[in-house]
Design a protein around this motif. Structure first.
Motif, PDB file in Angstrom:
ATOM      1  N   LEU A  62       0.825  -1.212   0.000  1.00 46.01           N
ATOM      2  CA  LEU A  62       0.000   0.000   0.000  1.00 46.01           C
ATOM      3  C   LEU A  62       0.857   1.260   0.000  1.00 46.01           C
ATOM      4  CD1 LEU A  62      -2.828  -1.002   2.514  1.00 46.01           C
ATOM      5  CD2 LEU A  62      -3.080  -0.645   0.053  1.00 46.01           C
ATOM      6  N   SER A  63       1.873   1.289   0.865  1.00 43.50           N
ATOM      7  CA  SER A  63       2.734   2.473   0.921  1.00 43.50           C
ATOM      8  C   SER A  63       3.544   2.629  -0.366  1.00 43.50           C
ATOM      9  CB  SER A  63       3.671   2.389   2.130  1.00 43.50           C
ATOM     10  OG  SER A  63       4.481   1.226   2.076  1.00 43.50           O
ATOM     11  N   THR A  64       3.920   1.511  -0.999  1.00 44.64           N
ATOM     12  CA  THR A  64       4.652   1.581  -2.265  1.00 44.64           C
ATOM     13  C   THR A  64       3.763   2.128  -3.376  1.00 44.64           C
ATOM     14  OG1 THR A  64       6.061  -0.296  -1.648  1.00 44.64           O
ATOM     15  CG2 THR A  64       5.926   0.250  -3.985  1.00 44.64           C
ATOM     16  N   MET A  65       2.527   1.633  -3.441  1.00 37.24           N
ATOM     17  CA  MET A  65       1.583   2.143  -4.431  1.00 37.24           C
ATOM     18  C   MET A  65       1.344   3.634  -4.233  1.00 37.24           C
ATOM     19  SD  MET A  65      -1.145  -1.027  -4.383  1.00 37.24           S
ATOM     20  CE  MET A  65      -2.360  -0.097  -5.325  1.00 37.24           C
ATOM     21  N   HIS A  66       1.220   4.047  -2.971  1.00 36.46           N
ATOM     22  CA  HIS A  66       0.986   5.458  -2.666  1.00 36.46           C
ATOM     23  C   HIS A  66       2.165   6.302  -3.136  1.00 36.46           C
ATOM     24  CE1 HIS A  66       0.228   9.087  -0.249  1.00 36.46           C
ATOM     25  NE2 HIS A  66      -1.025   8.677  -0.191  1.00 36.46           N
ATOM     26  N   MET A  67       3.383   5.830  -2.897  1.00 36.09           N
ATOM     27  CA  MET A  67       4.583   6.562  -3.310  1.00 36.09           C
ATOM     28  C   MET A  67       4.652   6.680  -4.821  1.00 36.09           C
ATOM     29  SD  MET A  67       7.281   7.996  -1.874  1.00 36.09           S
ATOM     30  CE  MET A  67       7.852   9.239  -3.037  1.00 36.09           C
ATOM     31  N   VAL A  68       4.352   5.604  -5.533  1.00 34.80           N
ATOM     32  CA  VAL A  68       4.391   5.623  -6.994  1.00 34.80           C
ATOM     33  C   VAL A  68       3.376   6.613  -7.549  1.00 34.80           C
ATOM     34  CG1 VAL A  68       3.939   4.252  -9.072  1.00 34.80           C
ATOM     35  CG2 VAL A  68       5.288   3.280  -7.203  1.00 34.80           C
ATOM     36  N   ILE A  69       2.160   6.597  -7.001  1.00 31.35           N
ATOM     37  CA  ILE A  69       1.117   7.512  -7.474  1.00 31.35           C
ATOM     38  C   ILE A  69       1.503   8.962  -7.200  1.00 31.35           C
ATOM     39  CG2 ILE A  69      -1.275   8.235  -7.131  1.00 31.35           C
ATOM     40  CD1 ILE A  69      -1.963   5.316  -6.614  1.00 31.35           C
ATOM     41  N   ASP A  70       2.139   9.226  -6.055  1.00 33.79           N
ATOM     42  CA  ASP A  70       2.585  10.586  -5.747  1.00 33.79           C
ATOM     43  C   ASP A  70       3.599  11.082  -6.767  1.00 33.79           C
ATOM     44  OD1 ASP A  70       1.000  11.030  -3.548  1.00 33.79           O
ATOM     45  OD2 ASP A  70       2.449  10.261  -2.113  1.00 33.79           O
ATOM     46  N   ILE A  71       4.515  10.212  -7.165  1.00 33.32           N
ATOM     47  CA  ILE A  71       5.522  10.593  -8.156  1.00 33.32           C
ATOM     48  C   ILE A  71       4.859  10.870  -9.511  1.00 33.32           C
ATOM     49  CG2 ILE A  71       7.530   9.792  -9.458  1.00 33.32           C
ATOM     50  CD1 ILE A  71       8.356   8.225  -6.962  1.00 33.32           C
ATOM     51  N   ILE A  72       3.907  10.016  -9.892  1.00 32.99           N
ATOM     52  CA  ILE A  72       3.181  10.223 -11.149  1.00 32.99           C
ATOM     53  C   ILE A  72       2.412  11.537 -11.116  1.00 32.99           C
ATOM     54  CG2 ILE A  72       1.306   9.351 -12.593  1.00 32.99           C
ATOM     55  CD1 ILE A  72       2.153   6.522 -11.795  1.00 32.99           C
ATOM     56  N   GLN A  73       1.743  11.790 -10.003  1.00 33.77           N
ATOM     57  CA  GLN A  73       0.975  13.024  -9.875  1.00 33.77           C
ATOM     58  C   GLN A  73       1.880  14.255  -9.917  1.00 33.77           C
ATOM     59  OE1 GLN A  73      -0.908  13.942  -6.058  1.00 33.77           O
ATOM     60  NE2 GLN A  73      -2.821  14.338  -7.148  1.00 33.77           N
ATOM     61  N   LEU A  74       3.025  14.167  -9.275  1.00 32.40           N
ATOM     62  CA  LEU A  74       3.968  15.288  -9.287  1.00 32.40           C
ATOM     63  C   LEU A  74       4.479  15.562 -10.699  1.00 32.40           C
ATOM     64  CD1 LEU A  74       5.340  17.188  -7.184  1.00 32.40           C
ATOM     65  CD2 LEU A  74       7.282  15.630  -7.224  1.00 32.40           C
ATOM     66  N   GLY A  77       1.581  17.212 -12.728  1.00 33.69           N
ATOM     67  CA  GLY A  77       1.287  18.604 -12.387  1.00 33.69           C
ATOM     68  C   GLY A  77       2.384  19.579 -12.767  1.00 33.69           C
ATOM     69  N   LEU A  78       3.629  19.150 -12.644  1.00 33.37           N
ATOM     70  CA  LEU A  78       4.744  20.073 -12.869  1.00 33.37           C
ATOM     71  C   LEU A  78       5.351  19.976 -14.265  1.00 33.37           C
ATOM     72  CD1 LEU A  78       6.626  19.775  -9.455  1.00 33.37           C
ATOM     73  CD2 LEU A  78       4.925  21.473 -10.154  1.00 33.37           C
ATOM     74  N   VAL A  79       5.061  18.897 -14.996  1.00 31.57           N
ATOM     75  CA  VAL A  79       5.665  18.716 -16.316  1.00 31.57           C
ATOM     76  C   VAL A  79       4.599  18.496 -17.390  1.00 31.57           C
ATOM     77  CG1 VAL A  79       7.275  17.347 -17.697  1.00 31.57           C
ATOM     78  CG2 VAL A  79       7.742  17.742 -15.266  1.00 31.57           C
ATOM     79  N   LYS A  80       3.853  17.411 -17.261  1.00 32.48           N
ATOM     80  CA  LYS A  80       2.943  17.006 -18.337  1.00 32.48           C
ATOM     81  C   LYS A  80       1.842  18.027 -18.591  1.00 32.48           C
ATOM     82  CE  LYS A  80       0.306  12.987 -19.875  1.00 32.48           C
ATOM     83  NZ  LYS A  80      -0.134  11.600 -19.518  1.00 32.48           N
ATOM     84  N   TYR A  81       1.181  18.519 -17.533  1.00 28.89           N
ATOM     85  CA  TYR A  81       0.064  19.458 -17.703  1.00 28.89           C
ATOM     86  C   TYR A  81       0.392  20.862 -17.203  1.00 28.89           C
ATOM     87  CZ  TYR A  81      -2.479  15.075 -18.280  1.00 28.89           C
ATOM     88  OH  TYR A  81      -2.895  13.836 -18.712  1.00 28.89           O
ATOM     89  N   ARG A  82       1.673  21.152 -17.110  1.00 32.03           N
ATOM     90  CA  ARG A  82       2.078  22.439 -16.544  1.00 32.03           C
ATOM     91  C   ARG A  82       1.492  23.623 -17.308  1.00 32.03           C
ATOM     92  NH1 ARG A  82       6.083  24.598 -13.399  1.00 32.03           N
ATOM     93  NH2 ARG A  82       6.729  26.704 -13.963  1.00 32.03           N
ATOM     94  N   ASN A  83       1.507  23.542 -18.642  1.00 32.68           N
ATOM     95  CA  ASN A  83       1.063  24.678 -19.468  1.00 32.68           C
ATOM     96  C   ASN A  83      -0.331  24.485 -20.049  1.00 32.68           C
ATOM     97  OD1 ASN A  83       3.597  26.024 -19.130  1.00 32.68           O
ATOM     98  ND2 ASN A  83       4.483  24.701 -20.729  1.00 32.68           N
ATOM     99  N   THR A  84      -0.942  23.343 -19.800  1.00 30.95           N
ATOM    100  CA  THR A  84      -2.258  23.083 -20.396  1.00 30.95           C
ATOM    101  C   THR A  84      -3.393  23.047 -19.378  1.00 30.95           C
ATOM    102  OG1 THR A  84      -1.867  20.689 -20.263  1.00 30.95           O
ATOM    103  CG2 THR A  84      -1.216  21.799 -22.297  1.00 30.95           C
ATOM    104  N   PHE A  85      -3.082  22.770 -18.116  1.00 32.54           N
ATOM    105  CA  PHE A  85      -4.144  22.697 -17.115  1.00 32.54           C
ATOM    106  C   PHE A  85      -4.586  24.111 -16.740  1.00 32.54           C
ATOM    107  CE2 PHE A  85      -6.191  21.994 -13.057  1.00 32.54           C
ATOM    108  CZ  PHE A  85      -6.814  20.765 -13.238  1.00 32.54           C
ATOM    109  N   PRO A  86      -5.892  24.397 -16.752  1.00 38.20           N
ATOM    110  CA  PRO A  86      -6.370  25.743 -16.405  1.00 38.20           C
ATOM    111  C   PRO A  86      -5.958  26.144 -14.988  1.00 38.20           C
ATOM    112  CG  PRO A  86      -8.106  24.451 -17.426  1.00 38.20           C
ATOM    113  CD  PRO A  86      -6.979  23.501 -17.150  1.00 38.20           C
ATOM    114  N   GLY A  87      -5.220  27.253 -14.893  1.00 38.22           N
ATOM    115  CA  GLY A  87      -4.780  27.712 -13.587  1.00 38.22           C
ATOM    116  C   GLY A  87      -3.382  27.268 -13.221  1.00 38.22           C
ATOM    117  N   GLY A  88      -2.787  26.400 -14.057  1.00 35.94           N
ATOM    118  CA  GLY A  88      -1.423  25.989 -13.824  1.00 35.94           C
ATOM    119  C   GLY A  88      -1.279  24.925 -12.751  1.00 35.94           C
ATOM    120  N   PRO A  89      -0.048  24.671 -12.299  1.00 34.51           N
ATOM    121  CA  PRO A  89       0.218  23.622 -11.311  1.00 34.51           C
ATOM    122  C   PRO A  89      -0.544  23.789 -10.002  1.00 34.51           C
ATOM    123  CG  PRO A  89       2.265  24.321 -12.335  1.00 34.51           C
ATOM    124  CD  PRO A  89       1.210  25.274 -12.802  1.00 34.51           C
TER     125      PRO A  89
END
Length: 311
Positions: A62-74, A77-89
């Motif tokens: 569970l903690s490993t899955m949580h860590m992986v998802i946090d990295i994906i989300q980061l 937010g900061l790279v993949k959708y940085r310039n396309t998400f309304p309102g930014g990161p």
């Protein structure tokens, strides 16, 4: 009237909390390896406590899955959708309707219920009284209900700042409160029972053996309770620190609390002598000898919480 949200921006909070979670996760991995070693070192397969080993592995996954998802989300937010998400990161990390947030919330709930359930179960093993366990079981059920509504309401929240004022905030508050009290109350019951057992054991050696048990239970309870209390204070102050603690730091802390109880008791010889004495006979308050199987007592004392806790 909407409350004023304080604290760092959510994108900065996401970076800081992911780094802190990574540090705690690395520490929990080392403790998980130590826990597995205590299960298997110089033991035959049939002698391994499989239910507790399964809990340890499940918490690690569970903690490993949580860590992986946090990295994906980061990264999103900061790279993949940085310039396309309304309102930014900042707006990206404030949107709880995203799939990654929903999965993380479900993982948080699952890990909390597992850890609190272990604390309640360990308390039952020591007390052997259904009447004593009524309140802890009711509190655990309250954690499950409040946690379920929390996950659902957060999945409908597109602005993290509104959590402090809308219905989701009430469920978050109730969830944190019940998991805090469940862990604290069950740990107190367990510590009191151990203390009453000690009073009925006359040898000095076994009296010294009680101290590591109480100490490790108190340490684990304080660790998990401090994290929950910090989350409550931040939430009451409408501070984004709740985001850091609740979404990132609670998960590795739960795992660490579980592992520290098992490892510290398993390596203490005085504790093992104490368990051996108790397993032969325990004088109850009525003066009736009460016999506990050795394996059952070791199961009870080696499990965590965390909570509960002792997550």
């Amino acid at each position: 009237m909407a409350s004023t949200v304080t604290g760092m921006p959510l994108d900065a909070a996401a970076i800081m909390s992911t780094v802190l979670e990574g540090i705690l996760y690395g520490f929990s991995v080392l403790m998980f390896i130590g826990t597995i070693w205590t299960f298997t070192y110089k033991k035959r397969t049939r002698d391994v406590n499989r239910p507790i080993a399964a809990v340890a592995v499940f918490l690690f996954l569970l903690s490993t899955m949580h860590m992986v998802i946090d990295i994906i989300q980061l990264e999103d937010g900061l790279v993949k959708y940085r310039n396309t998400f309304p309102g930014g990161p900042t707006a990206f990390f404030a949107d709880y309707t995203q799939e990654t947030y929903v999965v993380k919330a479900a993982l948080n709930l699952t890990q909390t219920l597992l850890a609190d359930g272990v604390v309640v179960y360990r308390c039952y093993i020591v007390w052997k009284s259904a009447r004593v366990m009524i309140l802890p079981c009711m509190m655990w059920c309250a954690v499950a209900v409040c946690g379920g509504f929390t996950v659902y309401d957060l999945s409908l929240t597109s602005d993290a700042n509104s959590v402090f004022t809308d219905q989701a905030g009430h469920w978050v508050t109730a969830f944190i409160f019940f998991t805090f009290t469940t862990n604290l109350f069950s740990s107190a019951l367990l510590a009191y029972r151990i203390w009453t057992i000690e009073r009925n054991i006359s040898t000095v050696h076994t009296r010294r053996g009680i101290r590591p048990i109480v100490r490790v239970l108190v340490d684990a309870a304080v660790l998990y309770s401090a994290a929950n209390l910090s989350a409550v204070i931040c939430f009451a102050l409408s501070n984004n620190g709740t985001y850091v603690i609740g979404n990132f730091l609670i998960n590795p802390i739960i795992s660490i609390s579980f592992y520290m109880v098992f490892i510290r008791i398993a390596i203490n010889e005085d504790t093992q002598d104490f368990l051996s004495t108790v397993s032969r006979t325990i004088e109850t308050d009525r003066g009736i000898p009460l016999h506990y199987p050795m394996q059952t007592l070791q199961t009870a004392f080696r499990e965590n919480n965390t909570s509960s806790w002792l997550k």
